[in-house]
Design an enzyme around this catalytic site. Structure first.
Site, PDB file in Angstrom:
ATOM      1  N   HIS A  36       0.849  -1.187   0.000  1.00 26.81           N
ATOM      2  CA  HIS A  36       0.000   0.000   0.000  1.00 26.81           C
ATOM      3  C   HIS A  36       0.879   1.229   0.000  1.00 26.81           C
ATOM      4  CE1 HIS A  36      -3.170   2.824   1.128  1.00 26.81           C
ATOM      5  NE2 HIS A  36      -4.003   1.893   0.706  1.00 26.81           N
ATOM      6  N   ASP A  43      -7.977  -5.283   0.160  1.00 25.52           N
ATOM      7  CA  ASP A  43      -8.493  -6.146  -0.905  1.00 25.52           C
ATOM      8  C   ASP A  43      -8.093  -7.611  -0.755  1.00 25.52           C
ATOM      9  OD1 ASP A  43      -9.878  -4.229  -2.353  1.00 25.52           O
ATOM     10  OD2 ASP A  43      -8.060  -3.513  -3.321  1.00 25.52           O
TER      11      ASP A  43
HETATM   12  N1  ACO Z   1       4.115  -7.637  -4.834  1.00 26.10           N
HETATM   13  C1  ACO Z   1       5.463  -7.600  -5.031  1.00 26.10           C
HETATM   14  N2  ACO Z   1       6.215  -6.507  -4.861  1.00 26.10           N
HETATM   15  C2  ACO Z   1       5.602  -5.390  -4.479  1.00 26.10           C
HETATM   16  C3  ACO Z   1       4.208  -5.335  -4.264  1.00 26.10           C
HETATM   17  C4  ACO Z   1       3.457  -6.512  -4.447  1.00 26.10           C
HETATM   18  N3  ACO Z   1       2.137  -6.521  -4.250  1.00 26.10           N
HETATM   19  N4  ACO Z   1       3.856  -4.089  -3.898  1.00 26.10           N
HETATM   20  C5  ACO Z   1       4.989  -3.371  -3.883  1.00 26.10           C
HETATM   21  N5  ACO Z   1       6.051  -4.146  -4.229  1.00 26.10           N
HETATM   22  C6  ACO Z   1       7.465  -3.750  -4.260  1.00 26.10           C
HETATM   23  C7  ACO Z   1       7.797  -2.901  -5.489  1.00 26.10           C
HETATM   24  O1  ACO Z   1       8.194  -3.684  -6.585  1.00 26.10           O
HETATM   25  C8  ACO Z   1       8.901  -2.036  -4.958  1.00 26.10           C
HETATM   26  O2  ACO Z   1      10.066  -2.816  -4.901  1.00 26.10           O
HETATM   27  P1  ACO Z   1      11.524  -2.129  -5.160  1.00 26.10           P
HETATM   28  O3  ACO Z   1      11.737  -1.175  -4.016  1.00 26.10           O
HETATM   29  O4  ACO Z   1      12.476  -3.268  -5.167  1.00 26.10           O
HETATM   30  O5  ACO Z   1      11.436  -1.413  -6.478  1.00 26.10           O
HETATM   31  C9  ACO Z   1       8.495  -1.772  -3.507  1.00 26.10           C
HETATM   32  O6  ACO Z   1       7.699  -2.904  -3.132  1.00 26.10           O
HETATM   33  C10 ACO Z   1       7.684  -0.497  -3.333  1.00 26.10           C
HETATM   34  O7  ACO Z   1       6.542  -0.576  -4.160  1.00 26.10           O
HETATM   35  P2  ACO Z   1       5.955   0.605  -5.031  1.00 26.10           P
HETATM   36  O8  ACO Z   1       5.383   0.072  -6.309  1.00 26.10           O
HETATM   37  O9  ACO Z   1       6.955   1.710  -5.159  1.00 26.10           O
HETATM   38  O10 ACO Z   1       4.775   1.077  -4.078  1.00 26.10           O
HETATM   39  P3  ACO Z   1       3.584   2.023  -4.481  1.00 26.10           P
HETATM   40  O11 ACO Z   1       3.254   2.776  -3.248  1.00 26.10           O
HETATM   41  O12 ACO Z   1       3.901   2.813  -5.695  1.00 26.10           O
HETATM   42  O13 ACO Z   1       2.406   1.011  -4.859  1.00 26.10           O
HETATM   43  C11 ACO Z   1       0.600  -0.497  -4.644  1.00 26.10           C
HETATM   44  C12 ACO Z   1       1.426   0.611  -3.974  1.00 26.10           C
HETATM   45  C13 ACO Z   1       0.124   0.000  -6.028  1.00 26.10           C
HETATM   46  C14 ACO Z   1      -0.620  -0.770  -3.786  1.00 26.10           C
HETATM   47  C15 ACO Z   1       1.482  -1.746  -4.803  1.00 26.10           C
HETATM   48  O14 ACO Z   1       1.876  -2.203  -3.515  1.00 26.10           O
HETATM   49  C16 ACO Z   1       0.753  -2.852  -5.543  1.00 26.10           C
HETATM   50  O15 ACO Z   1       0.771  -2.867  -6.804  1.00 26.10           O
HETATM   51  N6  ACO Z   1       0.105  -3.817  -4.812  1.00 26.10           N
HETATM   52  C17 ACO Z   1      -0.667  -4.869  -5.440  1.00 26.10           C
HETATM   53  C18 ACO Z   1      -2.000  -4.337  -5.923  1.00 26.10           C
HETATM   54  C19 ACO Z   1      -2.966  -4.061  -4.755  1.00 26.10           C
HETATM   55  O16 ACO Z   1      -3.153  -4.876  -3.887  1.00 26.10           O
HETATM   56  N7  ACO Z   1      -3.612  -2.880  -4.836  1.00 26.10           N
HETATM   57  C20 ACO Z   1      -4.626  -2.487  -3.853  1.00 26.10           C
HETATM   58  C21 ACO Z   1      -4.128  -1.385  -2.977  1.00 26.10           C
HETATM   59  S1  ACO Z   1      -5.347  -0.989  -1.772  1.00 26.10           S
HETATM   60  C22 ACO Z   1      -6.461  -0.088  -2.590  1.00 26.10           C
HETATM   61  O17 ACO Z   1      -6.196   0.633  -3.509  1.00 26.10           O
HETATM   62  C23 ACO Z   1      -7.831  -0.232  -2.241  1.00 26.10           C
END
Ligand code: ACO
Length: 432
Positions: free
Chosen positions: A308, A366
């Site tokens: 998140h 979620d």
């Molecule tokens: N699985 C694997 N790796 C992940 C995940 C994941 N679900 N989420 C984040 N990471 C990793 C990224 O690759 C990144 O790694 P790095 O530092 O080596 O590059 C690090 O964790 C930070 O992630 P970001 O993408 O920079 O985080 P951001 O805040 O931009 O994204 C998000 C947040 C979109 C929710 C992301 O965690 C994600 O895509 N999760 C899966 C989708 C999801 O569950 N979305 C629902 C969110 S809740 C809502 O909106 C209601």
């Protein structure tokens, strides 16, 4: 309120400026950078808005490190335990918990705005039966603007209030119409004697040829899920509603923009994606393989329902929903749900993995919600629609807050231009 100053200096010129620092009631203060373009000919740069506050808001507070979520100051755990979705709608919209009379009047108003214009129902016939329900809902919500355009003056507080009641009341009706269209079943009209979630279940599952009894366990579970989804401050869909609404666009069109933004798998679409992922993983033995894929930068696979932007600790909503899974599945006689078992094991294994631990990736709202939606018979393609119904009140509250702010300006970000510099047009025969 200006609390202090932040000194900004340019080493090259020695020029210094005091920027106002504004404090909120809780949470980080903000540096007001509005003057730096004028003073320094600089923009600020923050792709993804990771550290940029775009507005003042009194609606929802999140402390992502501590796993705290407050609606109008009230902890979501208390509201989940003691309140109802309708009462939470009142709280989010009006800022205070209602008196008994206020709640009765509000409930009555919502119950008497549930019908949609009969001609709107015909819109659904334009969609193929397997159209994604989010596409149908987004289109039909936008179409409401055609029904309520001349009668909607966004600067009239009473008009705004009627809009708020209408859209909160009509979202379940529109969602149910989309569901019935997918099934090829006749549309079921709302019943104003039922509470919000019972009416939704009635419109989803009743058929004209036999009586339908709403399952109170399902209605209660849905009500709780809706409380947990009601608002989440400046997330992607809410910011989209604010941006679209800041142009003075018809608010139904702005809400439709929010529905579209919610649809993506990085946001509300994750609930649908989680179930697809769990089905793809299939068994506990496969978890390591999929975790390896989630960690592999060259793969597009992410652990859906994990991570998140704001929560760097357990999402408090996920904790409540996980507990609710045990109760709801037991009460519906589905305690042996293999998908729930798999989700629990996936969470356990991921939370011991250095990749997820070091990045503070925890289950979000979620991760478990789809398991409950499935248990009460909601099809997977409707999960994000459920989220949209619940989040509508939050979108409306933010739109209201923005429009009633006398200092409101159109939302208009700046950019760092990296394209070609000025060049002259070349005739087609003279291009290389
Ligand atoms: N699985 C694997 N790796 C992940 C995940 C994941 N679900 N989420 C984040 N990471 C990793 C990224 O690759 C990144 O790694 P790095 O530092 O080596 O590059 C690090 O964790 C930070 O992630 P970001 O993408 O920079 O985080 P951001 O805040 O931009 O994204 C998000 C947040 C979109 C929710 C992301 O965690 C994600 O895509 N999760 C899966 C989708 C999801 O569950 N979305 C629902 C969110 S809740 C809502 O909106 C209601």
């Amino acid at each position: 309120m200006t609390e202090s100053k932040f000194e900004l200096g340019d080493r090259a010129t020695g020029k210094k400026t005091d920027l106002p620092v504004r404090a909120g009631t809780i949470g980080p203060s903000v540096i007001d950078v509005a003057s730096i373009y004028k003073d320094y000919d600089l923009f600020t740069y923050d792709p993804g808005f990771g550290v940029t506050a775009a507005c003042d808001s009194k609606i929802t507070y999140i402390d992502g490190d501590a796993g705290v979520l407050l609606y109008r100051g009230y902890p979501v755990e208390q509201l989940a335990e003691k309140s109802t979705f309708t009462e939470v709608c009142y709280l989010v919209l009006y800022g205070e918990l209602p008196s008994r009379r206020q709640l009765d009047e509000f409930t009555n108003s919502i119950q008497h705005h549930t019908m949609i214009n009969e001609t709107l129902l015909r819109f659904f016939n334009g969609f193929h039966h397997n159209a994604h329900p989010m596409a149908m809902v987004s289109a039909v919500v936008a179409s409401l603007s055609a029904f309520y355009h001349d009668s909607m003056d966004i600067h009239n507080p009473r008009h705004r209030e009627i809009f708020a009641h209408r859209i909160v009341a009509k979202m379940p009706t529109i969602a149910a119409a989309a569901h019935k269209h997918s099934l090829g079943q006749p549309f079921i009209y709302p019943r104003n004697d039922l509470d919000y979630c019972s009416n939704l279940l009635h419109m989803f599952f009743a058929v004209p040829c036999e009586p339908y009894q709403v399952d109170p366990v399902a209605a209660q579970a849905l009500d709780l899920l809706f409380i947990l989804h009601a608002d989440h401050e400046q997330n992607a869909s809410t910011s989209t509603v604010r941006l679209a609404g800041s142009t003075g666009a018809n608010p139904y069109a702005a809400i439709s923009a929010g529905v579209s933004a919610l649809w993506g798998p990085a946001h509300g679409g994750a609930n649908e994606a989680v179930l697809a992922m769990l089905e793809q993983i299939g068994t506990v033995d496969n978890i390591p393989k999929y975790l390896a894929m989630a960690k592999d930068r060259s793969s597009h696979f992410r652990l859906m329902g994990f991570g998140h932007r704001v929560y760097k600790n357990f999402d408090p909503r996920a904790k409540i929903i996980r507990e609710m899974c045990y109760k709801v599945l037991a009460r519906l006689g589905r305690s042996d749900s293999p998908l729930f078992e798999l989700a629990l094991r996936l969470e356990e294994i991921a939370l011991k993995d250095e990749y997820f631990v070091s990045r503070k990736l925890y289950p979000n709202v979620d991760f478990y919600s789809g398991i409950i939606y499935s248990a009460i018979g909601i099809p997977r393609s409707m999960f994000t629609v459920m989220f949209a119904i619940a989040r509508t009140v939050g979108w409306v509250a933010h739109w209201q807050e923005m429009i009633s702010d006398p200092h409101m300006r159109i939302g208009r970000p700046r950019q760092l231009y990296t394209g070609p510099t000025r060049r002259d047009y070349a005739e087609i025969g003279k291009r290389s």
